[in-house]
Motif scaffolding. Sequence first.
Motif, mmCIF file in Angstrom:
data_model
loop_
_atom_site.group_PDB
_atom_site.id
_atom_site.type_symbol
_atom_site.label_atom_id
_atom_site.label_comp_id
_atom_site.label_asym_id
_atom_site.label_seq_id
_atom_site.Cartn_x
_atom_site.Cartn_y
_atom_site.Cartn_z
ATOM 1 N N ALA A 16 0.830 -1.210 0.000
ATOM 2 C CA ALA A 16 0.000 0.000 0.000
ATOM 3 C C ALA A 16 0.860 1.253 0.000
ATOM 4 O O ALA A 16 0.566 2.230 -0.705
ATOM 5 N N GLN A 17 1.947 1.253 0.775
ATOM 6 C CA GLN A 17 2.748 2.458 0.954
ATOM 7 C C GLN A 17 3.585 2.831 -0.263
ATOM 8 O O GLN A 17 3.912 4.004 -0.444
ATOM 9 N N VAL A 18 3.921 1.878 -1.118
ATOM 10 C CA VAL A 18 4.721 2.218 -2.304
ATOM 11 C C VAL A 18 3.929 3.084 -3.281
ATOM 12 O O VAL A 18 4.513 3.710 -4.158
ATOM 13 N N ASN A 19 2.612 3.141 -3.124
ATOM 14 C CA ASN A 19 1.767 3.947 -4.005
ATOM 15 C C ASN A 19 1.415 5.302 -3.398
ATOM 16 O O ASN A 19 0.566 6.014 -3.935
ATOM 17 N N ASN A 49 9.553 7.409 -11.720
ATOM 18 C CA ASN A 49 10.136 6.471 -10.772
ATOM 19 C C ASN A 49 9.730 6.830 -9.348
ATOM 20 O O ASN A 49 9.115 7.863 -9.106
ATOM 21 N N THR A 50 10.094 5.955 -8.433
ATOM 22 C CA THR A 50 9.824 6.166 -7.012
ATOM 23 C C THR A 50 11.133 6.017 -6.259
ATOM 24 O O THR A 50 11.865 5.051 -6.464
ATOM 25 N N LEU A 51 11.420 6.993 -5.384
ATOM 26 C CA LEU A 51 12.622 6.956 -4.558
ATOM 27 C C LEU A 51 12.221 6.514 -3.157
ATOM 28 O O LEU A 51 11.361 7.126 -2.527
ATOM 29 N N LYS A 70 5.628 -3.341 -11.707
ATOM 30 C CA LYS A 70 4.361 -3.608 -11.017
ATOM 31 C C LYS A 70 4.574 -4.116 -9.597
ATOM 32 O O LYS A 70 3.706 -3.971 -8.760
ATOM 33 N N ASP A 71 5.704 -4.721 -9.310
ATOM 34 C CA ASP A 71 5.953 -5.327 -8.001
ATOM 35 C C ASP A 71 6.973 -4.521 -7.209
ATOM 36 O O ASP A 71 7.926 -5.057 -6.655
#
Length: 197
Positions: A16-19, A49-51, A70-71
Amino acid sequence: MNRFSLADKTLRLLAAQVNLNGTFNHSCSFKNTNLPLILVLQVERSSSNTLFTIVTGDEKHSLTVNEADKDKHLVLADFIESIATGRMDTAEPATTRVRAESVERGQLLDANQQEQLHHLVRKGGSLLLDVGLAETVYLAVHCTLSRKGITAILATGDSCPRTQCFTAYGDDQHSFNRLLQSLDHLAASAVPAELAA
C-alpha cells in the motif's frame, strides 16, 4: 549467513505504501527471528520512478525503482531484507536480492515443468519440482471458486523449511506468472550463501 524474510503483514503494508508519498515508521518483524528491525521509510513518487529512503539508526539507504515495475513492494522488501541481513554497506543501492540470486526463469524450469505448472493453474493439485537446488520444491495449488484465480502454497527444505502462500486473482496467464515469480523468490531464498555471493 542468516536470511531474513519479512512477515506477510509488513509486505501488505509495503504494497500500500509504495503507491503513496510520505514517511512511514515500521517495526518490521521477520518470519525467522524474534528481533524486529526499526526503520523509517520515506517514499517520494514522480511520474517516472519512485525513490525509497530507508533510515535505520544512523544508517541511510536509498533505492530508486522504475514506475513501470508492477511489483515495487517486492523490490523494496528485498532491499529491506538485504539491509537486515547486513549486505548493504553503502547508501548506494546494490542489486536487489531477487535480481542477484534469482535464476533466470528459462533456466529455473524446463519446458515440461512449465507445462506442469500451467496444468496446476488450470486444474489445481500438487507437484514436486526439482529446480536444481539441494532440496525439492513442493507446490499445492487450489483453483478459487468465488473468482477466477488460484491459492498456492510453495515449500522447500526439511531442516529449515521455507514457505510461501498467496492468492492471485486473474486469468490463467496472470496466475501462472505469479506462481513463477513466487517460485523464483523461493528458489532465491534457498540458494546457499556461498552460491549467492
